[in-house]
Design an enzyme around this catalytic site. Structure first.
Site, PDB file in Angstrom:
ATOM      1  N   GLU A   1      -9.560  -2.078   4.949  1.00  0.00           N
ATOM      2  CA  GLU A   1     -10.012  -2.157   6.007  1.00  0.00           C
ATOM      3  C   GLU A   1     -11.562  -2.749   6.526  1.00  0.00           C
ATOM      4  O   GLU A   1     -12.031  -3.170   5.415  1.00  0.00           O
ATOM      5  CB  GLU A   1     -10.606  -0.378   6.440  1.00  0.00           C
TER       6      GLU A   1
ATOM      7  N   HIS B   1      -7.624  -4.965  10.057  1.00  0.00           N
ATOM      8  CA  HIS B   1      -7.257  -4.890   8.603  1.00  0.00           C
ATOM      9  C   HIS B   1      -5.434  -5.122   8.288  1.00  0.00           C
ATOM     10  O   HIS B   1      -4.948  -5.392   9.092  1.00  0.00           O
ATOM     11  CB  HIS B   1      -7.221  -3.607   8.687  1.00  0.00           C
TER      12      HIS B   1
ATOM     13  N   ASP C   1       1.002  -1.091   0.399  1.00  0.00           N
ATOM     14  CA  ASP C   1       0.176  -0.162   0.065  1.00  0.00           C
ATOM     15  C   ASP C   1       1.055   1.104   0.473  1.00  0.00           C
ATOM     16  O   ASP C   1       1.767   1.496  -0.170  1.00  0.00           O
ATOM     17  CB  ASP C   1      -1.044   0.102   1.418  1.00  0.00           C
TER      18      ASP C   1
ATOM     19  N   ASP D   1      -7.911  -3.889  14.234  1.00  0.00           N
ATOM     20  CA  ASP D   1      -9.189  -3.802  13.236  1.00  0.00           C
ATOM     21  C   ASP D   1      -9.564  -5.082  12.779  1.00  0.00           C
ATOM     22  O   ASP D   1     -10.348  -5.537  11.994  1.00  0.00           O
ATOM     23  CB  ASP D   1      -9.649  -2.862  12.627  1.00  0.00           C
TER      24      ASP D   1
END
Length: 236
Positions: A143, A138, A67, A136
């Site tokens: 996400e 990811h 990314d 979370d």
């Protein structure tokens, strides 16, 4: 799925570096999927140490990163291109032209995403993909959502991700709100996956991701379906 639990970040980094170095030794022209953030730093330092000792040669390797922030060029010290150059690429003998990071400054981001997927396909896919995991769940910047996104795409970062990444910036307001991230197809088609999780704050999400239901609300949970994944955890 293979789990390795260690009692220190140093041991985690060495174990991960062992797996990556074995991959490169067995297949010198390996396509390595690489990650940024604090978790892999020790792994990269260990690989650099072994390279400097002549134990590993990256000259034929190709890397593709997960990314990049939208709007940050490679000269920006908060960009992931800069991170990889500074913390790994410039210290080993990988050819610069064989290191690929999404271009977060592309005029046409949709075209950049398609180009990135095509490049990975042209390379024959990823031989070994290194991943971290967010609080979370990811992976990359995939996400929590209502569905898994297949291809490389632009994502609006969740507030929790922005807050977590703010430690790398002067303040939270400077954290970009969007990023380009590799999608689930390229990740899941990697021949091997290596996920590292460090810190007691990751204990709960590792449990949910690998022992709970598979759901896009916890993106890493899809990794349960991968046929060759190793998880190295130091959850002290």
């Amino acid at each position: 799925m293979k789990f390795i639990t260690v009692d220190s970040y140093e041991k985690l980094s060495r174990q991960a570096a062992n797996i990556i170095s074995a991959q490169v030794i067995i297949k010198p022209d390996s396509v390595l999927g690489l990650a940024t953030g604090s978790s892999p730093l020790g792994t990269y330092r260990q690989l650099i140490d072994w390279y400097e000792k002549g134990d590993i040669d990256f000259s034929e390797c190709i890397s593709v990163n997960l990314d990049e922030y939208v709007g940050l060029g490679g000269e920006n010290d908060q960009s992931y291109r800069y991170f990889m150059n500074h913390n790994f690429f410039h210290a080993i003998n990988i050819k610069p032209e064989n290191t690929f990071v999404p271009n977060g400054c592309a005029e046409d981001l949709a075209a950049e995403c398609e180009k990135y997927d095509a490049r990975i396909a042209d390379l024959g896919g990823i031989d070994l993909q290194l991943l971290g995991i967010g609080l979370d769940g990811h992976i990359g910047f995939n996400e929590p959502d209502d569905y898994f996104v297949k291809n490389t795409h632009v994502v609006e970062l969740h507030e929790s991700t922005i807050k977590a990444n703010s430690r790398f910036f002067e303040n939270e307001a400077e954290v970009p709100r969007r990023a380009v991230t590799m999608g689930m197809v390229s990740i899941m088609q990697a021949k091997k996956i290596l996920l590292i999780a460090s810190g007691k704050n990751k204990r709960d999400i590792v449990e949910k991701a690998f022992f709970g239901p598979i759901t896009p609300k916890i993106p890493a949970s899809i990794l349960q379906l991968h046929p060759d994944i190793t998880v190295i955890q130091c959850l002290n």
